[in-house]
Design a protein around this motif. Structure first.
Motif, PDB file in Angstrom:
ATOM      1  N   PRO A   1       0.859  -1.290  -0.012  1.00  0.00           N
ATOM      2  CA  PRO A   1      -0.074  -0.038   0.048  1.00  0.00           C
ATOM      3  C   PRO A   1       0.889   1.453   0.077  1.00  0.00           C
ATOM      4  CG  PRO A   1      -0.809  -1.692   1.750  1.00  0.00           C
ATOM      5  CD  PRO A   1       0.535  -2.051   1.089  1.00  0.00           C
ATOM      6  N   HIS A   2       0.593   2.203  -0.698  1.00  0.00           N
ATOM      7  CA  HIS A   2       1.191   3.381  -1.153  1.00  0.00           C
ATOM      8  C   HIS A   2       1.023   4.599  -0.147  1.00  0.00           C
ATOM      9  CE1 HIS A   2       2.000   7.022  -3.652  1.00  0.00           C
ATOM     10  NE2 HIS A   2       2.969   6.171  -4.044  1.00  0.00           N
ATOM     11  N   ASN A   3       2.219   5.050   0.076  1.00  0.00           N
ATOM     12  CA  ASN A   3       2.196   6.441   1.029  1.00  0.00           C
ATOM     13  C   ASN A   3       2.711   7.432   0.052  1.00  0.00           C
ATOM     14  OD1 ASN A   3       3.105   8.427   3.020  1.00  0.00           O
ATOM     15  ND2 ASN A   3       4.836   7.325   3.543  1.00  0.00           N
TER      16      ASN A   3
ATOM     17  N   THR B   1      -0.648   8.360  -0.674  1.00  0.00           N
ATOM     18  CA  THR B   1      -2.098   8.319  -1.259  1.00  0.00           C
ATOM     19  C   THR B   1      -2.939   7.293  -0.588  1.00  0.00           C
ATOM     20  OG1 THR B   1      -1.647   6.799  -2.889  1.00  0.00           O
ATOM     21  CG2 THR B   1      -1.098   8.785  -3.368  1.00  0.00           C
ATOM     22  N   GLY B   2      -2.461   6.277   0.266  1.00  0.00           N
ATOM     23  CA  GLY B   2      -3.253   5.154   0.718  1.00  0.00           C
ATOM     24  C   GLY B   2      -3.640   4.295  -0.534  1.00  0.00           C
ATOM     25  N   LYS B   3      -3.222   4.329  -1.749  1.00  0.00           N
ATOM     26  CA  LYS B   3      -3.717   3.436  -2.874  1.00  0.00           C
ATOM     27  C   LYS B   3      -3.089   1.911  -2.437  1.00  0.00           C
ATOM     28  CE  LYS B   3      -2.597   2.567  -7.646  1.00  0.00           C
ATOM     29  NZ  LYS B   3      -3.834   2.353  -8.175  1.00  0.00           N
ATOM     30  N   VAL B   4      -4.032   1.093  -2.897  1.00  0.00           N
ATOM     31  CA  VAL B   4      -3.594  -0.282  -2.799  1.00  0.00           C
ATOM     32  C   VAL B   4      -3.580  -0.833  -4.713  1.00  0.00           C
ATOM     33  CG1 VAL B   4      -4.047  -3.016  -2.106  1.00  0.00           C
ATOM     34  CG2 VAL B   4      -4.398  -0.766  -0.716  1.00  0.00           C
ATOM     35  N   PHE B   5      -2.345  -1.195  -4.834  1.00  0.00           N
ATOM     36  CA  PHE B   5      -2.238  -1.515  -6.340  1.00  0.00           C
ATOM     37  C   PHE B   5      -2.966  -2.652  -6.636  1.00  0.00           C
ATOM     38  CE2 PHE B   5       1.096   1.729  -6.325  1.00  0.00           C
ATOM     39  CZ  PHE B   5       1.439   1.923  -7.530  1.00  0.00           C
ATOM     40  N   SER B   6      -3.844  -2.707  -7.778  1.00  0.00           N
ATOM     41  CA  SER B   6      -4.690  -3.771  -8.034  1.00  0.00           C
ATOM     42  C   SER B   6      -3.798  -4.906  -8.877  1.00  0.00           C
ATOM     43  CB  SER B   6      -6.065  -3.201  -8.851  1.00  0.00           C
ATOM     44  OG  SER B   6      -5.315  -2.985 -10.268  1.00  0.00           O
ATOM     45  N   ARG B   7      -4.432  -6.103  -8.786  1.00  0.00           N
ATOM     46  CA  ARG B   7      -3.643  -7.218  -9.744  1.00  0.00           C
ATOM     47  C   ARG B   7      -3.405  -6.827 -10.888  1.00  0.00           C
ATOM     48  NH1 ARG B   7      -2.567 -12.594  -8.357  1.00  0.00           N
ATOM     49  NH2 ARG B   7      -3.934 -12.099  -6.332  1.00  0.00           N
ATOM     50  N   ASP B   8      -4.549  -6.106 -11.529  1.00  0.00           N
ATOM     51  CA  ASP B   8      -4.073  -5.869 -12.943  1.00  0.00           C
ATOM     52  C   ASP B   8      -3.020  -4.719 -12.962  1.00  0.00           C
ATOM     53  OD1 ASP B   8      -6.208  -7.339 -14.009  1.00  0.00           O
ATOM     54  OD2 ASP B   8      -7.607  -5.655 -14.057  1.00  0.00           O
ATOM     55  N   GLU B   9      -3.034  -3.823 -12.057  1.00  0.00           N
ATOM     56  CA  GLU B   9      -1.825  -2.982 -12.283  1.00  0.00           C
ATOM     57  C   GLU B   9      -0.324  -3.539 -12.073  1.00  0.00           C
ATOM     58  OE1 GLU B   9      -4.069   1.320 -10.861  1.00  0.00           O
ATOM     59  OE2 GLU B   9      -3.669  -0.074  -9.265  1.00  0.00           O
TER      60      GLU B   9
ATOM     61  N   ASP C   1       8.300  -1.944  -1.344  1.00  0.00           N
ATOM     62  CA  ASP C   1       8.300  -1.215  -0.427  1.00  0.00           C
ATOM     63  C   ASP C   1       6.707  -1.760   0.193  1.00  0.00           C
ATOM     64  OD1 ASP C   1       7.814   0.115   2.309  1.00  0.00           O
ATOM     65  OD2 ASP C   1       8.306   1.921   1.340  1.00  0.00           O
ATOM     66  N   GLU C   2       6.470  -2.596   1.223  1.00  0.00           N
ATOM     67  CA  GLU C   2       5.371  -3.264   1.657  1.00  0.00           C
ATOM     68  C   GLU C   2       5.078  -2.983   3.001  1.00  0.00           C
ATOM     69  OE1 GLU C   2       5.004  -7.254  -0.132  1.00  0.00           O
ATOM     70  OE2 GLU C   2       5.435  -6.373  -2.159  1.00  0.00           O
ATOM     71  N   VAL C   3       5.609  -1.999   3.576  1.00  0.00           N
ATOM     72  CA  VAL C   3       5.373  -1.813   5.019  1.00  0.00           C
ATOM     73  C   VAL C   3       4.068  -1.683   5.501  1.00  0.00           C
ATOM     74  CG1 VAL C   3       7.766  -0.761   5.191  1.00  0.00           C
ATOM     75  CG2 VAL C   3       6.038   0.698   5.221  1.00  0.00           C
ATOM     76  N   TYR C   4       3.065  -1.381   4.657  1.00  0.00           N
ATOM     77  CA  TYR C   4       1.677  -1.132   5.201  1.00  0.00           C
ATOM     78  C   TYR C   4       0.850  -2.423   4.869  1.00  0.00           C
ATOM     79  CZ  TYR C   4       3.062   3.752   5.899  1.00  0.00           C
ATOM     80  OH  TYR C   4       3.561   4.975   6.366  1.00  0.00           O
TER      81      TYR C   4
ATOM     82  N   VAL D   1     -12.296  14.597   0.026  1.00  0.00           N
ATOM     83  CA  VAL D   1     -11.211  13.472   0.534  1.00  0.00           C
ATOM     84  C   VAL D   1     -11.212  12.464  -0.129  1.00  0.00           C
ATOM     85  CG1 VAL D   1     -11.078  12.147   2.747  1.00  0.00           C
ATOM     86  CG2 VAL D   1     -12.263  14.328   3.160  1.00  0.00           C
ATOM     87  N   PHE D   2      -9.822  12.053  -0.376  1.00  0.00           N
ATOM     88  CA  PHE D   2      -9.635  10.988  -1.173  1.00  0.00           C
ATOM     89  C   PHE D   2      -9.496   9.686  -0.237  1.00  0.00           C
ATOM     90  CE2 PHE D   2      -7.867  14.400  -3.810  1.00  0.00           C
ATOM     91  CZ  PHE D   2      -8.926  14.603  -4.398  1.00  0.00           C
ATOM     92  N   VAL D   3     -10.515   8.759   0.015  1.00  0.00           N
ATOM     93  CA  VAL D   3     -10.451   8.132   1.085  1.00  0.00           C
ATOM     94  C   VAL D   3      -9.417   6.980   0.714  1.00  0.00           C
ATOM     95  CG1 VAL D   3     -11.795   6.434   2.289  1.00  0.00           C
ATOM     96  CG2 VAL D   3     -13.029   8.371   1.662  1.00  0.00           C
ATOM     97  N   PRO D   4      -8.310   6.663   1.723  1.00  0.00           N
ATOM     98  CA  PRO D   4      -7.509   5.617   1.193  1.00  0.00           C
ATOM     99  C   PRO D   4      -7.981   4.179   1.366  1.00  0.00           C
ATOM    100  CG  PRO D   4      -7.334   6.516   3.402  1.00  0.00           C
ATOM    101  CD  PRO D   4      -8.438   7.380   2.701  1.00  0.00           C
ATOM    102  N   GLN D   5      -7.236   3.548   0.486  1.00  0.00           N
ATOM    103  CA  GLN D   5      -7.537   2.098   0.419  1.00  0.00           C
ATOM    104  C   GLN D   5      -6.726   1.095   1.744  1.00  0.00           C
ATOM    105  OE1 GLN D   5      -6.537   1.511  -3.833  1.00  0.00           O
ATOM    106  NE2 GLN D   5      -8.517   0.283  -3.859  1.00  0.00           N
ATOM    107  N   GLY D   6      -5.775   1.815   1.899  1.00  0.00           N
ATOM    108  CA  GLY D   6      -4.800   1.316   3.033  1.00  0.00           C
ATOM    109  C   GLY D   6      -3.815   2.251   3.617  1.00  0.00           C
ATOM    110  N   THR D   7      -2.733   2.113   4.238  1.00  0.00           N
ATOM    111  CA  THR D   7      -2.025   2.686   5.124  1.00  0.00           C
ATOM    112  C   THR D   7      -2.598   3.555   6.335  1.00  0.00           C
ATOM    113  OG1 THR D   7      -2.089   4.978   3.835  1.00  0.00           O
ATOM    114  CG2 THR D   7      -0.689   3.116   3.018  1.00  0.00           C
TER     115      THR D   7
END
Length: 377
Positions: A161-163, A165-173, A191-194, A301-307
């Motif tokens: 998950p991305h710091n 933005t809180g984005k979690v990259f999809s399998r397609d990505e 980097d997968e600390v989250y 607000v861009f609600v985060p998927q993670g982090t």
């Protein structure tokens, strides 16, 4: 290192101290992690585990890391040759880039990026090429990623998950990233600390995708998963030859670190599924609390998927510059946040975006929400 000054985190935390503001800037919890892990560290100190540990990390922690990767992702690792303990994830990133990149090599990464990425790429003598993640979904244009790859590209530096933005990259990505890595014979440092802070979607380690195990170094740490950020216990895992290259550099950075914390982290990695489930659920509730409060205060607000970060666009509250907004916010309502523009090469793309951290006690978040509500009055 010309152009790299004091980090934005140090600057905004100092501002919080000076003004007495609620600090939702720097991403560290305001409570400790499980007492069982803390007591394990105390026991290790009292048992005399206070001298230099092995350079690769103590055997029990390396075994626990290998067990963790098998347990959660089905990744098989040799704990003796394919796991290296580091001084947090930041050292792992630095050592990997120093080990794998030569002057003139290019590193492709996504922006906004954690600020140490730019600094570590510069330290390695490499050059960064960025692909912009754009709100509200923080997706990327595959053609932009394709175009970022050149004959000088050495590796792709990924964070999911991305710091911030809180984005979690999809399998397609991730499939697209993996396809390019295989096609161009690139290395991937991820980097997968989250990894245990995913609220929507699924965390997919890119090392599990076809053709990727042999070219991927995976980084994580105890700081985010167990809320002991000050212990600085991280790790990097992957093919033995790549880990050996990182170890060669690491020994001339910190050499070793955190002797009594290493057995404590090993005990944490062995905790039952209930800990990880509860940890995620608690942080999801805090995400929802803060995001709802930010929305009520008038922010887009861009609600985060993670982090544990949420991004807003300050144009929704009448501002047009995120850095100025953050510098003025403590005086306006007693809250500190971080301007995302410092994580961008494309300044215009990040100019109006601001990051708030929700890894705080509920009462702290509620107080921050109360204060932010005053912005609309």
């Amino acid at each position: 290192m010309q152009g790299f000054g004091e980090t934005i985190f140090a600057e905004m935390s100092a501002l919080a101290v000076r003004t007495g503001a609620v600090n939702l800037g720097q991403g560290f919890p305001d409570t400790d992690g499980p007492s069982l892990i803390a007591e394990a560290a105390v026991d290790a100190i009292r048992a005399g585990h206070n001298q230099y540990p092995p350079g690769v990390g103590i055997p029990s922690l390396r075994a626990a890391i290998a067990d963790h990767q098998r347990r959660f992702y089905g990744i098989e690792l040799d704990a003796d040759t394919e796991v290296l303990v580091t001084a947090g994830a930041t050292e792992a990133i630095a050592a990997a880039l120093l080990a794998l990149c030569d002057r003139g090599d290019e590193v492709v990464t996504f922006e906004p990026y954690y600020d140490s990425y730019a600094a570590c790429i510069a330290l390695a003598g490499a050059e960064r090429r960025v692909v912009t993640l754009r709100p509200p979904s923080y997706g990327f244009d595959p053609q932009d990623l394709d175009a970022a790859i050149t004959p000088r590209t050495r590796l792709i530096l990924l964070n999911t998950p991305h710091n911030p933005t809180g984005k979690v990259f999809s399998r397609d990505e991730l499939d697209h990233v993996a396809r390019l890595a295989v096609e161009h014979d690139l290395l991937v440092v991820t980097d997968e600390v989250y990894e245990h802070l995913v609220f929507d979607g699924e965390h997919v380690p890119i090392a599990t995708l076809p053709g990727m195990a042999e070219r991927t170094l995976t980084i994580s740490s105890a700081g985010k998963t167990f809320s002991f950020t000050g212990w600085k216990i991280g790790w990097i895992s992957g093919p033995a030859a790549l880990v050996a290259a990182v170890r060669t550099v690491k020994q001339f950075l910190t050499d070793v670190n955190g002797a009594p914390f290493q057995p404590a982290v090993a005990s944490g990695l062995a905790l039952g599924d209930g800990y990880f489930t509860d940890f995620t659920a608690d942080m999801r509730a805090k995400r929802d609390l803060l995001c709802d409060g930010l929305g009520a205060a008038g922010f887009e607000v861009f609600v985060p998927q993670g982090t544990y970060f949420a991004t807003v666009d300050v144009r929704s509250v009448g501002a047009d510059d995120g850095r100025t907004f953050c510098l003025e916010l403590p005086e306006r309502c007693g809250v500190v946040a971080v301007p995302n523009v410092v994580f961008y090469d494309d300044v215009d793309a990040g100019r109006t975006l601001v990051r708030f951290a929700f890894c705080k006690r509920t009462e702290v978040l509620e107080e921050a929400i109360h204060r932010l509500a005053a912005l609309g009055t």
